[in-house]
Design a protein around this motif. Sequence first.
Motif, PDB file in Angstrom:
ATOM      1  N   ASP A  36      -2.816  20.981   6.886  1.00 36.55           N
ATOM      2  CA  ASP A  36      -2.008  20.066   6.079  1.00 36.55           C
ATOM      3  C   ASP A  36      -0.598  19.909   6.635  1.00 36.55           C
ATOM      4  OD1 ASP A  36      -4.165  19.743   4.479  1.00 36.55           O
ATOM      5  OD2 ASP A  36      -3.430  20.974   2.820  1.00 36.55           O
ATOM      6  N   ALA A  40       1.081  16.412   7.653  1.00 32.75           N
ATOM      7  CA  ALA A  40       2.309  15.959   6.995  1.00 32.75           C
ATOM      8  C   ALA A  40       3.377  15.658   8.043  1.00 32.75           C
ATOM      9  CB  ALA A  40       2.810  17.002   6.006  1.00 32.75           C
ATOM     10  N   GLU A  41       3.439  16.476   9.087  1.00 32.06           N
ATOM     11  CA  GLU A  41       4.418  16.227  10.160  1.00 32.06           C
ATOM     12  C   GLU A  41       4.186  14.849  10.765  1.00 32.06           C
ATOM     13  OE1 GLU A  41       6.673  18.287  12.128  1.00 32.06           O
ATOM     14  OE2 GLU A  41       6.716  19.858  10.579  1.00 32.06           O
ATOM     15  N   TYR A  44       4.832  12.032   7.762  1.00 37.78           N
ATOM     16  CA  TYR A  44       6.079  11.884   7.006  1.00 37.78           C
ATOM     17  C   TYR A  44       7.348  12.339   7.722  1.00 37.78           C
ATOM     18  CZ  TYR A  44       2.868  11.308   3.059  1.00 37.78           C
ATOM     19  OH  TYR A  44       1.888  10.884   2.218  1.00 37.78           O
ATOM     20  N   MET A  45       7.255  13.350   8.583  1.00 39.14           N
ATOM     21  CA  MET A  45       8.490  13.896   9.147  1.00 39.14           C
ATOM     22  C   MET A  45       9.003  12.974  10.246  1.00 39.14           C
ATOM     23  SD  MET A  45       9.067  16.494   7.329  1.00 39.14           S
ATOM     24  CE  MET A  45       8.107  17.373   6.108  1.00 39.14           C
ATOM     25  N   ARG A  46      10.305  12.673  10.201  1.00 38.63           N
ATOM     26  CA  ARG A  46      10.907  11.766  11.167  1.00 38.63           C
ATOM     27  C   ARG A  46      12.181  12.394  11.723  1.00 38.63           C
ATOM     28  NH1 ARG A  46       6.587  10.360  10.840  1.00 38.63           N
ATOM     29  NH2 ARG A  46       5.710   8.367  10.179  1.00 38.63           N
TER      30      ARG A  46
END
Lengths: 91, 418
Positions: A36, A40-41, A44-46
């Motif tokens: 997960d 998620a990286e 969503y992660m920027r």
Amino acid sequence: MLLIPCPYCGERPEIEFTHGGQAHLVRPAQPADLDDQAWAEFLYMRTNTKGIHAERWRHAHGCGQFFNALRDTTTDHFLAVYKIGTPRPAT
Amino acid sequence: MSKQSFSGLSLIWRGLNRHRGWQNQWRKAAPKPRYDAVIVGGGGHGLGTAYYLAQEHGLTNIAVLEKGWIGGGNTGRNTTIIRSNYLFNESAALYDHSLRMWENLSQALNYNVMFSARGVMMLAHTVHDVQVSKRHIHANRCNGVDNEWLDPQQAKEFCPLLNIGDNIRYPVLGAALQRRGGTARHDAVAWGYARAADALGVDIIENCEVTGIRRDARGVEALETTRGLIYARKVGVSAAGHSSAVLGLAGVKLPLESFPLQALVSEPIKPIFPCVVMSNTIHAYVSQSDKGELVIGAGTDAYTSYTQRGALHINMHTLDAICELFPNFRRLRMLRNWGGIVDVTPDRSPIIAKTPVPGLYVNCGWGTGGFKATPGSAHLFAWTIARDEPHPINAPFTIERFRDGYLIDEAAAAAVAH
């Protein structure tokens, strides 16, 4: 309004373009193998870079092509544009 | 240190004495080498956090670091709209907690933040808008948040300048009205919290930018700043559009993108506009300040940026909508426009949480709607820092919700602008 240098059409006003977010995000080949956190990286992660940022643009109301650009997010100056699939130029 | 208390009597007394003897509202503090806790970011959220840490949790050896000046970021750049009519239970609890604190904030701080519950009216222009607005009204009422449906005639009675004719591209089909919503004086919020925190011993340090975050085995150890090294075991970051940059110093990645958001004001005119009107479909936000200017909010620009300025066509789009809704405003001249940098999460809900680094806390992701949440956000963030665990209200607003799939998706709850 920004003047954006489309690599196919030349400089055009910003309203002809749509912004495509951070460039060089590669969809994992086997998403089912990710945990997960890794998924998620990707989703969503920027980097949200303050400085020279590699990003995608699409000349939506022109040639319709996607391309990548290097832009300084502290000045909005475009430093380079380059085609999708080519590596980020050195700055 | 004793602070002058503000009251009607003190104002008359000072007036009779030619206004001599007013004190500075807070000290110009120099950084000490060590604090129990440090807040990064001297906007309303950060100053409020310091105030509640001192006032409710007894932490007084603390500092607020601000790289510019107090309230010079988004606190001084927003359109001061306050409301709590959010769709989801988590959001309604969070924003209504804040709205209830607004109602007594002037008394609590002994500083007039000019909170005015003049009503926030959100227009519906399509059948879809009407359905979504009514869904919001029912959801809000289930959560104890006031919201009511107005037909076009009732909307016009509430805001007489509104054009409810069918001669515009998107006629007004009705409106959702939150009467407890309204506006406040944004600068006064920053100044009031700064003054109240300072009175409790909090050091407010301006022109002090964080350039590095030192970590050791226990977690956060110290902050490198442009005014020297400051040791602290608890650090709360409340840096709005620069949250990614500050947290990046500690190696923490966030699901944020920072966009310019613009606002503008007209020339001042006599009081003609009694409420706040918003339209998400055609994108208009307008209210009238006590100075008489119409305060107008535009949308975010298309691209991420840290420039605090945006493109004119974004403002023009909003003005087009406002001129259709309020034809009387067509001959008004606009006085100034400006931009702020807002940090947007994928689900348009904030993050008020612990980070993976022990002792490092973050309050970010308020996007385009953080002002309304200032007191509640600060109150809950102070709780989280002081107790090293979230308050039940902000417990859902973690970074991990993106990993675990518990998004609070106000972005999809389309009747809410953010």
